[in-house]
Design a protein around this motif. Structure first.
Motif, PDB file in Angstrom:
ATOM      1  N   VAL A  35       0.764  -1.305  -0.063  1.00  0.00           N
ATOM      2  CA  VAL A  35       0.096  -0.145   0.175  1.00  0.00           C
ATOM      3  C   VAL A  35       0.863   1.136   0.023  1.00  0.00           C
ATOM      4  CG1 VAL A  35      -1.783   1.346   1.546  1.00  0.00           C
ATOM      5  CG2 VAL A  35      -1.886  -1.177   1.259  1.00  0.00           C
ATOM      6  N   SER A  36       1.970   1.224   0.825  1.00  0.00           N
ATOM      7  CA  SER A  36       2.863   2.358   1.115  1.00  0.00           C
ATOM      8  C   SER A  36       3.438   2.632  -0.318  1.00  0.00           C
ATOM      9  CB  SER A  36       3.623   2.235   2.204  1.00  0.00           C
ATOM     10  OG  SER A  36       3.126   2.254   3.404  1.00  0.00           O
ATOM     11  N   TRP A  37       4.218   1.405  -0.913  1.00  0.00           N
ATOM     12  CA  TRP A  37       4.895   1.493  -2.113  1.00  0.00           C
ATOM     13  C   TRP A  37       4.088   2.055  -3.223  1.00  0.00           C
ATOM     14  CZ3 TRP A  37       9.872   1.613  -2.309  1.00  0.00           C
ATOM     15  CH2 TRP A  37      10.791   1.167  -1.445  1.00  0.00           C
ATOM     16  N   PHE A  38       2.825   1.710  -3.206  1.00  0.00           N
ATOM     17  CA  PHE A  38       1.814   2.170  -4.482  1.00  0.00           C
ATOM     18  C   PHE A  38       1.702   3.648  -4.443  1.00  0.00           C
ATOM     19  CE2 PHE A  38      -2.301   3.385  -5.683  1.00  0.00           C
ATOM     20  CZ  PHE A  38      -2.246   3.015  -7.359  1.00  0.00           C
ATOM     21  N   SER A  83       6.054 -10.312   1.294  1.00  0.00           N
ATOM     22  CA  SER A  83       5.253  -9.016   1.195  1.00  0.00           C
ATOM     23  C   SER A  83       3.853  -9.045   1.521  1.00  0.00           C
ATOM     24  CB  SER A  83       5.295  -8.533  -0.390  1.00  0.00           C
ATOM     25  OG  SER A  83       4.838  -9.444  -1.128  1.00  0.00           O
ATOM     26  N   TYR A  84       2.982  -8.091   1.785  1.00  0.00           N
ATOM     27  CA  TYR A  84       1.660  -8.390   2.140  1.00  0.00           C
ATOM     28  C   TYR A  84       1.036  -6.868   1.710  1.00  0.00           C
ATOM     29  CZ  TYR A  84       3.297  -5.486   6.064  1.00  0.00           C
ATOM     30  OH  TYR A  84       3.937  -4.495   6.622  1.00  0.00           O
ATOM     31  N   TRP A  85      -0.161  -7.096   1.668  1.00  0.00           N
ATOM     32  CA  TRP A  85      -1.400  -6.197   1.335  1.00  0.00           C
ATOM     33  C   TRP A  85      -2.312  -5.902   2.644  1.00  0.00           C
ATOM     34  CZ3 TRP A  85      -1.632  -2.789  -2.732  1.00  0.00           C
ATOM     35  CH2 TRP A  85      -0.793  -3.180  -4.127  1.00  0.00           C
ATOM     36  N   LYS A  86      -1.568  -6.076   3.778  1.00  0.00           N
ATOM     37  CA  LYS A  86      -2.681  -5.803   4.877  1.00  0.00           C
ATOM     38  C   LYS A  86      -3.014  -4.126   5.201  1.00  0.00           C
ATOM     39  CE  LYS A  86      -2.431  -6.564   9.654  1.00  0.00           C
ATOM     40  NZ  LYS A  86      -1.704  -6.924  11.101  1.00  0.00           N
ATOM     41  N   ILE A  87      -4.220  -4.047   4.911  1.00  0.00           N
ATOM     42  CA  ILE A  87      -4.662  -2.562   4.932  1.00  0.00           C
ATOM     43  C   ILE A  87      -5.345  -2.434   6.244  1.00  0.00           C
ATOM     44  CG2 ILE A  87      -6.469  -0.991   3.972  1.00  0.00           C
ATOM     45  CD1 ILE A  87      -6.031  -2.449   1.294  1.00  0.00           C
ATOM     46  N   THR A  88      -4.615  -1.739   7.194  1.00  0.00           N
ATOM     47  CA  THR A  88      -5.411  -1.388   8.450  1.00  0.00           C
ATOM     48  C   THR A  88      -6.033   0.179   8.277  1.00  0.00           C
ATOM     49  OG1 THR A  88      -3.239  -0.009   9.454  1.00  0.00           O
ATOM     50  CG2 THR A  88      -3.265  -2.361   9.737  1.00  0.00           C
ATOM     51  N   VAL A  89      -6.738   0.501   9.524  1.00  0.00           N
ATOM     52  CA  VAL A  89      -7.293   1.780   9.357  1.00  0.00           C
ATOM     53  C   VAL A  89      -6.347   2.729   9.203  1.00  0.00           C
ATOM     54  CG1 VAL A  89      -8.809   3.274  10.758  1.00  0.00           C
ATOM     55  CG2 VAL A  89      -9.387   0.798  10.815  1.00  0.00           C
ATOM     56  N   PHE A  90      -5.121   2.915   9.886  1.00  0.00           N
ATOM     57  CA  PHE A  90      -4.178   3.749   9.727  1.00  0.00           C
ATOM     58  C   PHE A  90      -3.776   3.725   8.300  1.00  0.00           C
ATOM     59  CE2 PHE A  90       0.374   4.910   9.797  1.00  0.00           C
ATOM     60  CZ  PHE A  90       0.104   5.977  10.287  1.00  0.00           C
ATOM     61  N   ASP A  91      -3.442   2.673   7.446  1.00  0.00           N
ATOM     62  CA  ASP A  91      -3.116   2.556   6.144  1.00  0.00           C
ATOM     63  C   ASP A  91      -4.271   3.310   5.466  1.00  0.00           C
ATOM     64  OD1 ASP A  91      -0.770   1.170   6.328  1.00  0.00           O
ATOM     65  OD2 ASP A  91      -1.745  -0.643   6.266  1.00  0.00           O
ATOM     66  N   THR A  93      -6.383   5.380   6.291  1.00  0.00           N
ATOM     67  CA  THR A  93      -6.456   6.996   6.470  1.00  0.00           C
ATOM     68  C   THR A  93      -5.194   7.634   5.820  1.00  0.00           C
ATOM     69  OG1 THR A  93      -7.466   6.469   8.607  1.00  0.00           O
ATOM     70  CG2 THR A  93      -6.390   8.707   8.404  1.00  0.00           C
ATOM     71  N   CYS A  94      -4.181   7.123   5.972  1.00  0.00           N
ATOM     72  CA  CYS A  94      -2.983   7.765   5.338  1.00  0.00           C
ATOM     73  C   CYS A  94      -3.139   7.612   3.823  1.00  0.00           C
ATOM     74  CB  CYS A  94      -1.661   7.158   5.596  1.00  0.00           C
ATOM     75  SG  CYS A  94      -1.212   7.307   7.364  1.00  0.00           S
TER      76      CYS A  94
END
Length: 108
Positions: A35-38, A83-91, A93-94
């Motif tokens: 998610v961050s790398w995207f 690698s992982y695509w774990k999307i948390t509430v913080f992810d 929101t950011c």
């Protein structure tokens, strides 16, 4: 103003830095959050689009590489088990705030 050959020096540093990151990925020493790398891929590519539209020359290469590195991380990590695509509430929101910021950048 710096000479143009400094762009090529930047490419060398870029390549060396990503080599170590890829190595650590393949040996399981790091787990990229896709998610961050995207988001890190999207912002420079938008900048490249607008620079090319404005008639930029070689100065667009470092900005392109800033987006190309995360793109290659995403592609390689699709085959990497760490690698992982774990999307948390913080992810989420950011990510939403980053996309809103990119939209505001495009508008301005």
């Amino acid at each position: 103003m710096l000479p143009e050959y400094f762009i090529y020096l930047g490419i060398v540093f870029y390549t060396v830095g990503y080599y170590f990151y890829f190595r650590d990925m393949l040996f399981g020493q790091t787990r990229p959050n896709l998610v961050s790398w995207f988001i890190w891929m999207l912002a420079p590519f938008i900048g490249v689009f607008f620079q090319l539209k404005a008639g930029a020359g070689l100065s667009v290469i470092p900005v392109f590489l800033a987006g190309f590195g995360p793109l290659t991380i995403i592609i390689v990590s699709l085959w990497d088990k760490n690698s992982y695509w774990k999307i948390t509430v913080f992810d989420a929101t950011c990510g939403i705030l980053a996309i809103v910021a990119l939209l505001l950048y495009v508008v301005t």
